[in-house]
Scaffold this motif. Structure first.
Motif, PDB file in Angstrom:
ATOM      1  N   ILE A   1     -46.393 -38.997  39.974  1.00 17.84           N
ATOM      2  CA  ILE A   1     -46.874 -38.469  38.699  1.00 17.84           C
ATOM      3  C   ILE A   1     -47.616 -39.543  37.911  1.00 17.84           C
ATOM      4  O   ILE A   1     -48.710 -39.321  37.434  1.00 17.84           O
ATOM      5  CB  ILE A   1     -45.710 -37.890  37.868  1.00 17.84           C
ATOM      6  CG1 ILE A   1     -45.146 -36.684  38.599  1.00 17.84           C
ATOM      7  CG2 ILE A   1     -46.172 -37.529  36.472  1.00 17.84           C
ATOM      8  CD1 ILE A   1     -43.942 -36.090  37.959  1.00 17.84           C
ATOM      9  N   LYS A   2     -47.012 -40.721  37.791  1.00 15.28           N
ATOM     10  CA  LYS A   2     -47.639 -41.793  37.014  1.00 15.28           C
ATOM     11  C   LYS A   2     -47.130 -43.135  37.520  1.00 15.28           C
ATOM     12  O   LYS A   2     -45.974 -43.291  37.857  1.00 15.28           O
ATOM     13  CB  LYS A   2     -47.313 -41.622  35.535  1.00 15.28           C
ATOM     14  CG  LYS A   2     -48.116 -42.514  34.632  1.00 15.28           C
ATOM     15  CD  LYS A   2     -48.367 -41.823  33.320  1.00 15.28           C
ATOM     16  CE  LYS A   2     -49.190 -42.646  32.395  1.00 15.28           C
ATOM     17  NZ  LYS A   2     -50.607 -42.516  32.573  1.00 15.28           N
ATOM     18  N   GLU A   3     -48.032 -44.091  37.550  1.00  9.45           N
ATOM     19  CA  GLU A   3     -47.699 -45.457  37.938  1.00  9.45           C
ATOM     20  C   GLU A   3     -48.269 -46.385  36.884  1.00  9.45           C
ATOM     21  O   GLU A   3     -49.386 -46.187  36.414  1.00  9.45           O
ATOM     22  CB  GLU A   3     -48.306 -45.776  39.304  1.00  9.45           C
ATOM     23  CG  GLU A   3     -48.032 -47.170  39.771  1.00  9.45           C
ATOM     24  CD  GLU A   3     -48.630 -47.446  41.147  1.00  9.45           C
ATOM     25  OE1 GLU A   3     -48.547 -48.593  41.567  1.00  9.45           O
ATOM     26  OE2 GLU A   3     -49.167 -46.519  41.775  1.00  9.45           O
ATOM     27  N   GLU A   4     -47.483 -47.408  36.503  1.00 12.80           N
ATOM     28  CA  GLU A   4     -47.958 -48.302  35.453  1.00 12.80           C
ATOM     29  C   GLU A   4     -47.415 -49.710  35.648  1.00 12.80           C
ATOM     30  O   GLU A   4     -46.228 -49.905  35.865  1.00 12.80           O
ATOM     31  CB  GLU A   4     -47.518 -47.762  34.093  1.00 12.80           C
ATOM     32  CG  GLU A   4     -47.955 -48.609  32.929  1.00 12.80           C
ATOM     33  CD  GLU A   4     -47.637 -47.965  31.598  1.00 12.80           C
ATOM     34  OE1 GLU A   4     -48.242 -46.926  31.304  1.00 12.80           O
ATOM     35  OE2 GLU A   4     -46.784 -48.500  30.879  1.00 12.80           O
ATOM     36  N   LYS A   5     -48.319 -50.673  35.570  1.00 11.24           N
ATOM     37  CA  LYS A   5     -47.928 -52.077  35.449  1.00 11.24           C
ATOM     38  C   LYS A   5     -47.902 -52.336  33.955  1.00 11.24           C
ATOM     39  O   LYS A   5     -48.847 -52.002  33.244  1.00 11.24           O
ATOM     40  CB  LYS A   5     -48.936 -52.984  36.140  1.00 11.24           C
ATOM     41  CG  LYS A   5     -48.928 -52.825  37.638  1.00 11.24           C
ATOM     42  CD  LYS A   5     -49.927 -53.736  38.282  1.00 11.24           C
ATOM     43  CE  LYS A   5     -49.890 -53.522  39.791  1.00 11.24           C
ATOM     44  NZ  LYS A   5     -50.911 -54.285  40.475  1.00 11.24           N
ATOM     45  N   THR A   6     -46.842 -52.914  33.491  1.00  8.24           N
ATOM     46  CA  THR A   6     -46.662 -53.057  32.046  1.00  8.24           C
ATOM     47  C   THR A   6     -47.804 -53.841  31.417  1.00  8.24           C
ATOM     48  O   THR A   6     -48.052 -54.981  31.785  1.00  8.24           O
ATOM     49  CB  THR A   6     -45.331 -53.758  31.740  1.00  8.24           C
ATOM     50  OG1 THR A   6     -44.280 -53.028  32.331  1.00  8.24           O
ATOM     51  CG2 THR A   6     -45.095 -53.861  30.251  1.00  8.24           C
TER      52      THR A   6
ATOM     53  N   LYS B   1     -44.124 -59.482  36.834  1.00  5.86           N
ATOM     54  CA  LYS B   1     -44.970 -58.352  37.231  1.00  5.86           C
ATOM     55  C   LYS B   1     -44.249 -57.004  37.126  1.00  5.86           C
ATOM     56  O   LYS B   1     -44.065 -56.306  38.123  1.00  5.86           O
ATOM     57  CB  LYS B   1     -45.483 -58.549  38.659  1.00  5.86           C
ATOM     58  CG  LYS B   1     -46.341 -59.773  38.836  1.00  5.86           C
ATOM     59  CD  LYS B   1     -46.711 -59.941  40.300  1.00  5.86           C
ATOM     60  CE  LYS B   1     -47.564 -61.146  40.523  1.00  5.86           C
ATOM     61  NZ  LYS B   1     -46.882 -62.411  40.396  1.00  5.86           N
ATOM     62  N   PRO B   2     -43.815 -56.615  35.926  1.00  4.39           N
ATOM     63  CA  PRO B   2     -43.083 -55.348  35.784  1.00  4.39           C
ATOM     64  C   PRO B   2     -43.966 -54.152  36.143  1.00  4.39           C
ATOM     65  O   PRO B   2     -45.122 -54.073  35.726  1.00  4.39           O
ATOM     66  CB  PRO B   2     -42.670 -55.324  34.318  1.00  4.39           C
ATOM     67  CG  PRO B   2     -43.555 -56.296  33.638  1.00  4.39           C
ATOM     68  CD  PRO B   2     -44.004 -57.281  34.649  1.00  4.39           C
ATOM     69  N   ARG B   3     -43.398 -53.249  36.951  1.00 12.85           N
ATOM     70  CA  ARG B   3     -44.145 -52.075  37.419  1.00 12.85           C
ATOM     71  C   ARG B   3     -43.199 -50.886  37.433  1.00 12.85           C
ATOM     72  O   ARG B   3     -42.055 -50.988  37.882  1.00 12.85           O
ATOM     73  CB  ARG B   3     -44.663 -52.349  38.829  1.00 12.85           C
ATOM     74  CG  ARG B   3     -45.481 -51.260  39.430  1.00 12.85           C
ATOM     75  CD  ARG B   3     -46.084 -51.760  40.758  1.00 12.85           C
ATOM     76  NE  ARG B   3     -46.620 -50.638  41.487  1.00 12.85           N
ATOM     77  CZ  ARG B   3     -46.032 -50.069  42.524  1.00 12.85           C
ATOM     78  NH1 ARG B   3     -44.899 -50.535  42.980  1.00 12.85           N
ATOM     79  NH2 ARG B   3     -46.579 -49.037  43.128  1.00 12.85           N
ATOM     80  N   TYR B   4     -43.680 -49.768  36.937  1.00 14.75           N
ATOM     81  CA  TYR B   4     -42.890 -48.542  36.867  1.00 14.75           C
ATOM     82  C   TYR B   4     -43.659 -47.427  37.570  1.00 14.75           C
ATOM     83  O   TYR B   4     -44.860 -47.267  37.334  1.00 14.75           O
ATOM     84  CB  TYR B   4     -42.631 -48.153  35.410  1.00 14.75           C
ATOM     85  CG  TYR B   4     -41.791 -49.163  34.660  1.00 14.75           C
ATOM     86  CD1 TYR B   4     -40.431 -48.969  34.507  1.00 14.75           C
ATOM     87  CD2 TYR B   4     -42.361 -50.311  34.119  1.00 14.75           C
ATOM     88  CE1 TYR B   4     -39.658 -49.895  33.826  1.00 14.75           C
ATOM     89  CE2 TYR B   4     -41.595 -51.245  33.443  1.00 14.75           C
ATOM     90  CZ  TYR B   4     -40.249 -51.023  33.303  1.00 14.75           C
ATOM     91  OH  TYR B   4     -39.483 -51.941  32.641  1.00 14.75           O
TER      92      TYR B   4
ATOM     93  N   ILE C   1     -39.143 -55.159  38.802  1.00 14.00           N
ATOM     94  CA  ILE C   1     -39.276 -56.300  37.895  1.00 14.00           C
ATOM     95  C   ILE C   1     -38.952 -57.539  38.714  1.00 14.00           C
ATOM     96  O   ILE C   1     -37.819 -57.723  39.153  1.00 14.00           O
ATOM     97  CB  ILE C   1     -38.350 -56.175  36.674  1.00 14.00           C
ATOM     98  CG1 ILE C   1     -38.730 -54.946  35.862  1.00 14.00           C
ATOM     99  CG2 ILE C   1     -38.426 -57.430  35.818  1.00 14.00           C
ATOM    100  CD1 ILE C   1     -37.893 -54.698  34.644  1.00 14.00           C
ATOM    101  N   GLY C   2     -39.956 -58.364  38.917  1.00  9.79           N
ATOM    102  CA  GLY C   2     -39.791 -59.515  39.794  1.00  9.79           C
ATOM    103  C   GLY C   2     -39.587 -59.050  41.220  1.00  9.79           C
ATOM    104  O   GLY C   2     -40.288 -58.169  41.705  1.00  9.79           O
ATOM    105  N   LYS C   3     -38.613 -59.620  41.884  1.00  8.46           N
ATOM    106  CA  LYS C   3     -38.312 -59.232  43.261  1.00  8.46           C
ATOM    107  C   LYS C   3     -37.297 -58.097  43.323  1.00  8.46           C
ATOM    108  O   LYS C   3     -36.936 -57.654  44.407  1.00  8.46           O
ATOM    109  CB  LYS C   3     -37.782 -60.438  44.027  1.00  8.46           C
ATOM    110  CG  LYS C   3     -38.812 -61.531  44.179  1.00  8.46           C
ATOM    111  CD  LYS C   3     -38.272 -62.715  44.920  1.00  8.46           C
ATOM    112  CE  LYS C   3     -39.351 -63.784  45.031  1.00  8.46           C
ATOM    113  NZ  LYS C   3     -38.864 -64.973  45.717  1.00  8.46           N
TER     114      LYS C   3
ATOM    115  N   LEU D   1     -37.239 -49.430  28.878  1.00  9.88           N
ATOM    116  CA  LEU D   1     -38.363 -49.288  29.796  1.00  9.88           C
ATOM    117  C   LEU D   1     -39.600 -49.847  29.108  1.00  9.88           C
ATOM    118  O   LEU D   1     -39.995 -49.368  28.052  1.00  9.88           O
ATOM    119  CB  LEU D   1     -38.578 -47.822  30.178  1.00  9.88           C
ATOM    120  CG  LEU D   1     -37.421 -47.116  30.864  1.00  9.88           C
ATOM    121  CD1 LEU D   1     -37.801 -45.687  31.210  1.00  9.88           C
ATOM    122  CD2 LEU D   1     -36.969 -47.865  32.098  1.00  9.88           C
ATOM    123  N   LEU D   2     -40.193 -50.865  29.698  1.00  5.30           N
ATOM    124  CA  LEU D   2     -41.348 -51.530  29.098  1.00  5.30           C
ATOM    125  C   LEU D   2     -42.623 -50.841  29.564  1.00  5.30           C
ATOM    126  O   LEU D   2     -43.387 -51.375  30.361  1.00  5.30           O
ATOM    127  CB  LEU D   2     -41.350 -53.008  29.493  1.00  5.30           C
ATOM    128  CG  LEU D   2     -40.064 -53.771  29.165  1.00  5.30           C
ATOM    129  CD1 LEU D   2     -40.144 -55.192  29.660  1.00  5.30           C
ATOM    130  CD2 LEU D   2     -39.768 -53.723  27.686  1.00  5.30           C
TER     131      LEU D   2
END
Length: 140
Positions: A7-12, A75-78, A89-91, A120-121
């Motif tokens: 649905i959605k992907e985001e790098k903070t 590198k936070p990614r959701y 978040i990280g590894k 959630l950032l």
């Protein structure tokens, strides 16, 4: 996982890190401010205008630099799928089914994930999509 369920992907974004913080980011800001303040305290006379100015500059610098450092290091990614949320978040990579997530009502970016209060950032758009998915799951 197929791309159909994505649905959605985001790098903070950096801008989000300026006003939404998690525990690690707050600790980093506190650490760097205290480290810099020790230097300022040893370098300038106590309560002098130079010390006050240096402390204010240090605070502003920490507020704007630490989120950038956090973004580069961790590198936070959701990623939001139809039925789950993946947080990297990280590894560390964690995946949660949306049935395990509940909204918190004090701050819009805090959620109860497996009965643990978690920030959630992410941007407001991502939060809107997540809230829509949570309502769809809740209503069946």
């Amino acid at each position: 996982m197929t791309e159909k369920t994505l649905i959605k992907e985001e790098k903070t974004p950096y801008k989000v890190l300026l006003y939404r913080k998690n525990r690690t980011l707050r600790l980093l800001e506190t650490f760097f401010f205290l480290l810099g303040f020790i230097f300022v305290f040893l370098r300038f006379e106590f309560r002098s205008p130079a010390m006050i100015a240096a402390t204010l500059l240090l605070a502003v610098g920490v507020i704007f630099v630490v989120p950038a450092v956090y973004r580069v290091l961790f590198k936070p990614r959701y990623v939001l799928y139809k039925d789950k949320l993946v947080i990297e978040i990280g590894k560390k990579k964690e995946s949660y089914y949306l049935t395990e997530i509940q909204r918190e009502f004090d701050l819009p970016y805090f959620f109860q994930i497996k009965n643990k209060r978690t920030p959630l950032l992410v941007s407001d758009e991502f939060l809107s999509e997540l809230n829509v998915r949570l309502e769809v799951i809740k209503r069946g």
